[in-house]
Design an enzyme around this catalytic site. Structure first.
Site, PDB file in Angstrom:
ATOM      1  N   LYS A 176       0.992   5.131   6.791  1.00  0.00           N
ATOM      2  CA  LYS A 176       0.424   5.927   5.703  1.00  0.00           C
ATOM      3  C   LYS A 176       1.137   7.273   5.650  1.00  0.00           C
ATOM      4  O   LYS A 176       1.877   7.654   6.553  1.00  0.00           O
ATOM      5  CB  LYS A 176      -1.080   6.166   5.910  1.00  0.00           C
ATOM      6  CG  LYS A 176      -1.927   4.911   5.953  1.00  0.00           C
ATOM      7  CD  LYS A 176      -1.961   4.177   4.639  1.00  0.00           C
ATOM      8  CE  LYS A 176      -2.726   2.867   4.746  1.00  0.00           C
ATOM      9  NZ  LYS A 176      -2.573   2.049   3.526  1.00  0.00           N
ATOM     10  N   SER A 190       0.797  -1.226   0.000  1.00  0.00           N
ATOM     11  CA  SER A 190       0.000   0.000   0.000  1.00  0.00           C
ATOM     12  C   SER A 190       0.831   1.280   0.000  1.00  0.00           C
ATOM     13  O   SER A 190       0.301   2.357  -0.261  1.00  0.00           O
ATOM     14  CB  SER A 190      -0.944   0.015   1.206  1.00  0.00           C
ATOM     15  OG  SER A 190      -0.218   0.141   2.416  1.00  0.00           O
TER      16      SER A 190
END
Length: 259
Positions: free
Chosen positions: A115, A70
């Site tokens: 993230k 990701s």
């Protein structure tokens, strides 16, 4: 008559205790502990190193393993990053562009996630402009330097104002990242509380051939401040236009932690 006191032999011999005696006492204590432990000094040294590493891991820095794609291309599956756990402990807060590890319990899932911060408290984050780029506080952000090849800023539009004390986070591999976009309709609106941030990922430390410092992209440094930081505190929907699900896991494995 000379009245000056003459030091006696007793006076000459008295005085402050010698440091050597205290040093010998401490050395003797260490030696007694070493004699008591199986393995002696080797075991004592190993235990001291273990305690040091545990304190370092708990309060200063901690390695995390990347389990998914990701955050590609910057972070690959199997990479280990060193997370700076004191980066935000002395008044500093996450900034746009920082790569952070946070506890997603109650927001993303019962795991730690990694993230990139694209919006902080009060920011107005919109996707997308006419060129398909993210806009933060009216400024378009060119993410091509770190966005996964072939990915757009987002496959669906959204328009949010980040509440005070929270973060809007996205993965660099947008088409394979489950991030704030997927949870805009959930409690908290997909925005991560700053207090749930574990730390900032500063280095890739493994594999050795990928040893790299993770720098904050300059493009985020050019984003203007929020026009009114307090405006992010209102609105249960946080100004959502649309949210979308995105495939892919984004949990992070820590040594001894959950994945």
């Amino acid at each position: 008559m000379d009245t000056e006191a003459q030091p006696t032999e007793r006076d000459r011999s008295s005085g402050p205790p010698q440091r050597g005696t205290e040093g010998r006492s401490r050395f003797a204590l260490v030696q007694r502990i070493a004699d008591w432990l199986p393995g002696g000094r080797i075991t004592l040294t190993a235990l001291a190193c273990l305690v040091f590493l545990l304190l370092l891991n708990t309060f200063v820095a901690q390695p995390f393993q990347i389990p998914s794609g990701s955050m590609e291309p910057g972070l690959r599956i199997g990479d280990r990053v060193l997370v700076n756990k004191v980066a935000y402990r002395f008044g500093a807060e996450p900034r746009r562009g920082d790569v952070v590890v946070f506890d997603g319990t109650g927001y993303f899932g019962d795991a730690d996630y990694i993230k990139r911060v694209v919006g902080v408290g009060g920011d107005h984050v919109v996707c997308c402009d006419k060129e398909g780029r993210l806009r933060v506080n009216g400024r378009s952000v060119d993410e091509t330097a770190f966005l996964h090849a072939g990915d757009r800023a987002s496959s669906v539009p959204f328009d949010v104002v980040v509440p005070a004390g929270r973060l809007f986070v996205l993965g660099d591999h947008r088409s394979a990242s489950s991030d704030s976009r997927d949870h805009l309709g959930s409690p908290g609106g997909g925005m991560i509380p700053v207090e749930d941030v574990i730390g900032r990922a500063d280095w890739i430390v493994w594999p050795a051939g990928r040893l790299t410092r993770l720098e904050r992209p300059e493009v985020y440094g050019r984003v203007p401040g929020a026009p009114d930081a307090s405006s992010g505190a209102s609105g249960a929907a946080f100004g959502v236009t649309e949210a979308s699900g995105a495939p892919g896991s984004s949990g992070v494995s820590a040594g001894g932690g959950h994945g």
